[in-house]
Design a protein around this motif. Structure first.
Motif, PDB file in Angstrom:
ATOM      1  N   PHE A  51       0.839  -1.209   0.000  1.00 26.67           N
ATOM      2  CA  PHE A  51       0.000   0.000   0.000  1.00 26.67           C
ATOM      3  C   PHE A  51       0.868   1.251   0.000  1.00 26.67           C
ATOM      4  O   PHE A  51       2.045   1.218   0.397  1.00 26.67           O
ATOM      5  CB  PHE A  51      -0.964   0.007   1.202  1.00 26.67           C
ATOM      6  N   PHE A  52       0.251   2.336  -0.445  1.00 25.42           N
ATOM      7  CA  PHE A  52       0.887   3.658  -0.505  1.00 25.42           C
ATOM      8  C   PHE A  52      -0.103   4.586   0.191  1.00 25.42           C
ATOM      9  O   PHE A  52      -1.117   4.982  -0.406  1.00 25.42           O
ATOM     10  CB  PHE A  52       1.069   4.028  -1.982  1.00 25.42           C
ATOM     11  N   ALA A  53       0.128   4.857   1.465  1.00 24.08           N
ATOM     12  CA  ALA A  53      -0.891   5.535   2.275  1.00 24.08           C
ATOM     13  C   ALA A  53      -0.574   7.010   2.450  1.00 24.08           C
ATOM     14  O   ALA A  53       0.268   7.379   3.275  1.00 24.08           O
ATOM     15  CB  ALA A  53      -1.005   4.837   3.623  1.00 24.08           C
ATOM     16  N   LEU A  54      -1.258   7.824   1.678  1.00 29.24           N
ATOM     17  CA  LEU A  54      -1.063   9.282   1.731  1.00 29.24           C
ATOM     18  C   LEU A  54      -2.367   9.975   2.155  1.00 29.24           C
ATOM     19  O   LEU A  54      -2.392  10.767   3.086  1.00 29.24           O
ATOM     20  CB  LEU A  54      -0.625   9.766   0.340  1.00 29.24           C
ATOM     21  N   THR A  55      -3.473   9.658   1.467  1.00 32.68           N
ATOM     22  CA  THR A  55      -4.743  10.360   1.684  1.00 32.68           C
ATOM     23  C   THR A  55      -5.275  10.126   3.096  1.00 32.68           C
ATOM     24  O   THR A  55      -5.163   9.029   3.633  1.00 32.68           O
ATOM     25  CB  THR A  55      -5.783   9.860   0.655  1.00 32.68           C
ATOM     26  N   GLU A  56      -5.881  11.168   3.648  1.00 31.06           N
ATOM     27  CA  GLU A  56      -6.511  11.064   4.972  1.00 31.06           C
ATOM     28  C   GLU A  56      -7.980  11.455   4.841  1.00 31.06           C
ATOM     29  O   GLU A  56      -8.365  12.099   3.862  1.00 31.06           O
ATOM     30  CB  GLU A  56      -5.793  11.982   5.958  1.00 31.06           C
ATOM     31  N   GLY A  95      -7.410  15.100   1.174  1.00 29.81           N
ATOM     32  CA  GLY A  95      -7.283  14.364  -0.078  1.00 29.81           C
ATOM     33  C   GLY A  95      -6.440  15.170  -1.049  1.00 29.81           C
ATOM     34  O   GLY A  95      -5.222  15.016  -1.137  1.00 29.81           O
ATOM     35  N   SER A  96      -7.103  16.100  -1.748  1.00 27.41           N
ATOM     36  CA  SER A  96      -6.366  16.955  -2.685  1.00 27.41           C
ATOM     37  C   SER A  96      -5.293  17.751  -1.956  1.00 27.41           C
ATOM     38  O   SER A  96      -4.196  17.963  -2.482  1.00 27.41           O
ATOM     39  CB  SER A  96      -7.332  17.919  -3.386  1.00 27.41           C
ATOM     40  N   ASP A  97      -5.601  18.177  -0.770  1.00 30.74           N
ATOM     41  CA  ASP A  97      -4.638  18.943   0.027  1.00 30.74           C
ATOM     42  C   ASP A  97      -3.780  17.995   0.857  1.00 30.74           C
ATOM     43  O   ASP A  97      -3.731  18.067   2.084  1.00 30.74           O
ATOM     44  CB  ASP A  97      -5.402  19.914   0.935  1.00 30.74           C
ATOM     45  N   ARG A 139      -7.046   6.984   4.365  1.00 29.79           N
ATOM     46  CA  ARG A 139      -8.294   6.544   3.749  1.00 29.79           C
ATOM     47  C   ARG A 139      -8.162   6.433   2.235  1.00 29.79           C
ATOM     48  O   ARG A 139      -7.291   7.085   1.655  1.00 29.79           O
ATOM     49  CB  ARG A 139      -9.389   7.554   4.093  1.00 29.79           C
ATOM     50  N   TYR A 140      -9.023   5.632   1.651  1.00 27.32           N
ATOM     51  CA  TYR A 140      -9.045   5.411   0.194  1.00 27.32           C
ATOM     52  C   TYR A 140      -7.703   4.861  -0.304  1.00 27.32           C
ATOM     53  O   TYR A 140      -7.221   5.236  -1.383  1.00 27.32           O
ATOM     54  CB  TYR A 140      -9.372   6.695  -0.576  1.00 27.32           C
ATOM     55  N   VAL A 141      -7.101   4.004   0.485  1.00 30.74           N
ATOM     56  CA  VAL A 141      -5.786   3.467   0.138  1.00 30.74           C
ATOM     57  C   VAL A 141      -5.965   2.142  -0.611  1.00 30.74           C
ATOM     58  O   VAL A 141      -6.623   1.222  -0.102  1.00 30.74           O
ATOM     59  CB  VAL A 141      -4.941   3.252   1.414  1.00 30.74           C
ATOM     60  N   GLY A 168      -4.684  12.721  -7.972  1.00 36.38           N
ATOM     61  CA  GLY A 168      -5.051  14.120  -8.184  1.00 36.38           C
ATOM     62  C   GLY A 168      -6.235  14.263  -9.113  1.00 36.38           C
ATOM     63  O   GLY A 168      -6.250  13.699 -10.203  1.00 36.38           O
ATOM     64  N   THR A 169      -7.221  15.021  -8.673  1.00 42.48           N
ATOM     65  CA  THR A 169      -8.442  15.199  -9.475  1.00 42.48           C
ATOM     66  C   THR A 169      -8.173  16.145 -10.650  1.00 42.48           C
ATOM     67  O   THR A 169      -7.120  16.782 -10.721  1.00 42.48           O
ATOM     68  CB  THR A 169      -9.562  15.800  -8.609  1.00 42.48           C
ATOM     69  N   GLU A 170      -9.190  16.263 -11.496  1.00 41.20           N
ATOM     70  CA  GLU A 170      -9.069  17.150 -12.663  1.00 41.20           C
ATOM     71  C   GLU A 170      -8.737  18.584 -12.230  1.00 41.20           C
ATOM     72  O   GLU A 170      -7.889  19.237 -12.839  1.00 41.20           O
ATOM     73  CB  GLU A 170     -10.399  17.108 -13.428  1.00 41.20           C
TER      74      GLU A 170
HETATM   75  C1  FAD Z   1      -9.346   4.134  -7.257  1.00 43.78           C
HETATM   76  C2  FAD Z   1      -8.654   5.008  -6.263  1.00 43.78           C
HETATM   77  C3  FAD Z   1      -7.421   4.614  -5.749  1.00 43.78           C
HETATM   78  C4  FAD Z   1      -6.794   5.396  -4.790  1.00 43.78           C
HETATM   79  N1  FAD Z   1      -5.612   4.960  -4.271  1.00 43.78           N
HETATM   80  C5  FAD Z   1      -5.027   5.655  -3.282  1.00 43.78           C
HETATM   81  C6  FAD Z   1      -3.847   5.138  -2.671  1.00 43.78           C
HETATM   82  O1  FAD Z   1      -3.361   4.050  -3.011  1.00 43.78           O
HETATM   83  N2  FAD Z   1      -3.280   5.862  -1.671  1.00 43.78           N
HETATM   84  C7  FAD Z   1      -3.793   7.055  -1.251  1.00 43.78           C
HETATM   85  O2  FAD Z   1      -3.217   7.651  -0.352  1.00 43.78           O
HETATM   86  N3  FAD Z   1      -4.933   7.573  -1.815  1.00 43.78           N
HETATM   87  C8  FAD Z   1      -5.560   6.892  -2.804  1.00 43.78           C
HETATM   88  N4  FAD Z   1      -6.724   7.369  -3.371  1.00 43.78           N
HETATM   89  C9  FAD Z   1      -7.316   8.606  -2.859  1.00 43.78           C
HETATM   90  C10 FAD Z   1      -7.146   9.780  -3.807  1.00 43.78           C
HETATM   91  O3  FAD Z   1      -5.806  10.194  -3.839  1.00 43.78           O
HETATM   92  C11 FAD Z   1      -8.090  10.917  -3.298  1.00 43.78           C
HETATM   93  O4  FAD Z   1      -9.407  10.466  -3.513  1.00 43.78           O
HETATM   94  C12 FAD Z   1      -7.842  12.203  -4.019  1.00 43.78           C
HETATM   95  O5  FAD Z   1      -6.635  12.766  -3.602  1.00 43.78           O
HETATM   96  C13 FAD Z   1      -8.968  13.218  -3.763  1.00 43.78           C
HETATM   97  O6  FAD Z   1      -9.145  13.403  -2.408  1.00 43.78           O
HETATM   98  P1  FAD Z   1     -10.611  13.358  -1.782  1.00 43.78           P
HETATM   99  O7  FAD Z   1     -11.249  12.074  -2.189  1.00 43.78           O
HETATM  100  O8  FAD Z   1     -10.496  13.648  -0.321  1.00 43.78           O
HETATM  101  O9  FAD Z   1     -11.397  14.527  -2.507  1.00 43.78           O
HETATM  102  P2  FAD Z   1     -11.292  16.090  -2.176  1.00 43.78           P
HETATM  103  O10 FAD Z   1      -9.875  16.510  -2.085  1.00 43.78           O
HETATM  104  O11 FAD Z   1     -12.180  16.381  -1.022  1.00 43.78           O
HETATM  105  O12 FAD Z   1     -11.906  16.709  -3.494  1.00 43.78           O
HETATM  106  C14 FAD Z   1     -13.318  16.762  -3.708  1.00 43.78           C
HETATM  107  C15 FAD Z   1     -13.552  17.682  -4.890  1.00 43.78           C
HETATM  108  O13 FAD Z   1     -13.075  19.013  -4.570  1.00 43.78           O
HETATM  109  C16 FAD Z   1     -12.181  19.453  -5.578  1.00 43.78           C
HETATM  110  N5  FAD Z   1     -11.093  20.257  -4.978  1.00 43.78           N
HETATM  111  C17 FAD Z   1     -10.354  19.940  -3.894  1.00 43.78           C
HETATM  112  N6  FAD Z   1      -9.440  20.910  -3.660  1.00 43.78           N
HETATM  113  C18 FAD Z   1      -9.605  21.837  -4.643  1.00 43.78           C
HETATM  114  C19 FAD Z   1      -8.961  23.088  -4.950  1.00 43.78           C
HETATM  115  N7  FAD Z   1      -7.967  23.567  -4.223  1.00 43.78           N
HETATM  116  N8  FAD Z   1      -9.411  23.765  -6.026  1.00 43.78           N
HETATM  117  C20 FAD Z   1     -10.425  23.297  -6.795  1.00 43.78           C
HETATM  118  N9  FAD Z   1     -11.085  22.138  -6.537  1.00 43.78           N
HETATM  119  C21 FAD Z   1     -10.677  21.427  -5.477  1.00 43.78           C
HETATM  120  C22 FAD Z   1     -11.602  18.187  -6.211  1.00 43.78           C
HETATM  121  O14 FAD Z   1     -11.175  18.414  -7.527  1.00 43.78           O
HETATM  122  C23 FAD Z   1     -12.806  17.242  -6.148  1.00 43.78           C
HETATM  123  O15 FAD Z   1     -13.632  17.460  -7.258  1.00 43.78           O
HETATM  124  C24 FAD Z   1      -7.390   6.615  -4.336  1.00 43.78           C
HETATM  125  C25 FAD Z   1      -8.612   7.014  -4.862  1.00 43.78           C
HETATM  126  C26 FAD Z   1      -9.246   6.226  -5.804  1.00 43.78           C
HETATM  127  C27 FAD Z   1     -10.585   6.665  -6.329  1.00 43.78           C
END
Ligand code: FAD
Length: 400
Positions: free
Chosen positions: A129-134, A138-140, A164-166, A365-367
């Motif tokens: 696993f690669f555990a970064l997200t909390e 997420g994005s931050d 979370r989401y790891v 990273g999201t769009e």
């Molecule tokens: C299939 C899958 C595998 C994954 N694997 C891993 C893994 O192995 N390890 C791990 O650590 N994580 C993993 N993740 C988690 C993933 O990295 C996070 O889901 C992602 O970083 C987004 O975080 P969040 O879900 O908290 O969404 P949020 O960060 O809450 O984002 C929600 C929405 O808000 C938008 N948003 C957020 N910040 C901004 C901003 N500053 N400006 C504009 N819009 C913004 C986003 O674009 C998004 O549309 C995985 C996710 C998926 C779906």
């Protein structure tokens, strides 16, 4: 167009054959995420457990017509994972091995850490696993709050927090966890952690798509981490923690993009194969889908070549990832439209593709995050260097 040379074409052909054989299991994997562990006899899946490990540590590369493949370059991975995602992305993500954690260990590990980690992965099928997200980060991701502290200067570290989401959190036997040893970007570090260590609890997280990948959460309660398990301890603070994940994401973003391309291809081919009697207008729409897929595919390969030449050249990777995530989502939904109102019930494979495609948007990273990165890069102009900006991604711009 970046045409594949003979070597990469061989890899593509092999991956295509393997993942066409694995595709019939896709719906079963969707229902039962434990199934991939019973499919390891199939080389398409089982071989992933022994690849993506640097040549110096891997005596057993994939050999095709005399060519060796370690799946260490972005281009090799892009070629392989496009075909895998065309077969079934969830199954590919449920493979053993170290696609992400291994790349981080390659970037930050010292000799002893690499030998230990890759040795464990190669000894038997091992999920990592690669555990970064909390839950709240997420994005931050740079705002992560998991802590890595120690009472005595030479003593062990203690890990506390929740991830979370790891991917493969539940199946994983070992992996990397990012945590804070101090404030600011330089206060982030990564530790090698074993799942069986006291204080580690893994739980699955229910998801709509990519169910086979079985995302999970990791609760870390006073988990002891020996000093020799802190990655990058031999590097300067600016080259550890965050620098490691930025590099890893740079290398792997084209790979996530290739997964989007593979999903889109699967949806497009499904329509071509299963939908008879297309009208002229429908034929045009389908041709348009194909052209769009080809465009994103080219961009993805270019992005892979760029990061292979210079791992800090991540701007194309950001663009490819954002275009491919959108492509996967829109193409799978458009494909459903070809089958009318009951499509989601009558075409479960296509319905699954549409659910899975949404997952690509959130990986690495999201769009919006990619768009911000590209924007920062354009504003700053110049080279393709990485600038830490406190978000999940990075700015693609000049150093400074
Ligand atoms: C299939 C899958 C595998 C994954 N694997 C891993 C893994 O192995 N390890 C791990 O650590 N994580 C993993 N993740 C988690 C993933 O990295 C996070 O889901 C992602 O970083 C987004 O975080 P969040 O879900 O908290 O969404 P949020 O960060 O809450 O984002 C929600 C929405 O808000 C938008 N948003 C957020 N910040 C901004 C901003 N500053 N400006 C504009 N819009 C913004 C986003 O674009 C998004 O549309 C995985 C996710 C998926 C779906």
């Amino acid at each position: 167009m970046i045409e594949l040379d003979r070597r990469h074409a061989l890899l593509q052909a092999q991956a295509r054959e393997w993942w066409a054989e694995l595709r019939p299991h896709a719906l079963d994997v969707d229902r039962d995420p434990t199934l991939p562990a019973r499919l390891l006899h199939h080389p398409g899946l089982g071989r992933l457990g022994t690849l993506q490990i640097p040549p110096a540590y891997n005596p057993d590369p994939l050999t095709l017509s005399g060519h060796h493949f370690f799946l260490m370059t972005a281009l090799e991975r892009v070629v392989y994972y496009e075909e895998a995602a065309r077969g079934d992305l969830a199954t590919a993500l449920a493979a053993p091995g170290a696609p992400m954690a291994g790349a981080l260990v390659d970037a930050l590990g010292d000799e002893e850490q690499k030998e230990w980690f890759y040795g464990r992965v190669l000894a038997e099928p091992t999920w990592t696993f690669f555990a970064l997200t909390e839950p709240e980060r997420g994005s931050d991701a740079a705002g992560l709050t998991t802590t890595l502290t120690r009472e005595a200067r030479e003593g062990p570290w203690r890990l506390n927090g929740t991830k979370r989401y790891v991917g493969n959190a539940v199946r994983g036997r070992l992996g990397v966890v990012f945590a804070r040893t101090g404030g600011g970007p330089l206060g982030v570090n990564a530790a090698l952690v074993e799942a069986e260590a006291p204080g580690v609890t893994a739980e699955p997280v229910a998801t709509l798509g990519l169910r086979g990948a079985q995302l999970g959460s990791l609760a870390l309660e006073s988990v002891e981490v020996a000093p020799e398990r802190i990655l990058g301890r031999h590097l300067s603070p600016t080259r550890r923690g965050m620098a490691g994940w930025l590099r890893t994401f740079n290398l792997l973003r084209p790979v996530v993009a290739s997964m989007g391309v593979g999903l889109a291809r699967a949806a497009h081919e499904y329509v071509r194969t299963c939908r008879a009697g297309l009208t002229r207008e429908e034929q045009c729409r389908l041709d348009g889908m194909e052209r769009r897929i080809e465009g994103v595919r080219r961009l993805t390969r270019r992005a892979a070549v760029a990061v292979d030449a210079d791992v800090s050249a991540g701007q194309l990777a950001c663009m490819a990832k954002l275009r491919a995530a959108r492509l996967a989502e829109e193409t799978t939904l458009q494909a459903l439209e070809f089958f009318g109102a009951g499509a989601r019930f009558e075409h479960p494979f296509l319905e699954k593709l549409a659910r899975d495609a949404r997952g690509v948007e959130y990986m690495e990273g999201t769009e919006n995050v990619q768009r911000l990165s590209v924007f920062h890069g354009l504003v700053r102009g110049g080279s393709h260097g990485l600038v830490q900006d406190g978000s999940h991604g990075f700015r693609c711009g000049s150093h400074g």
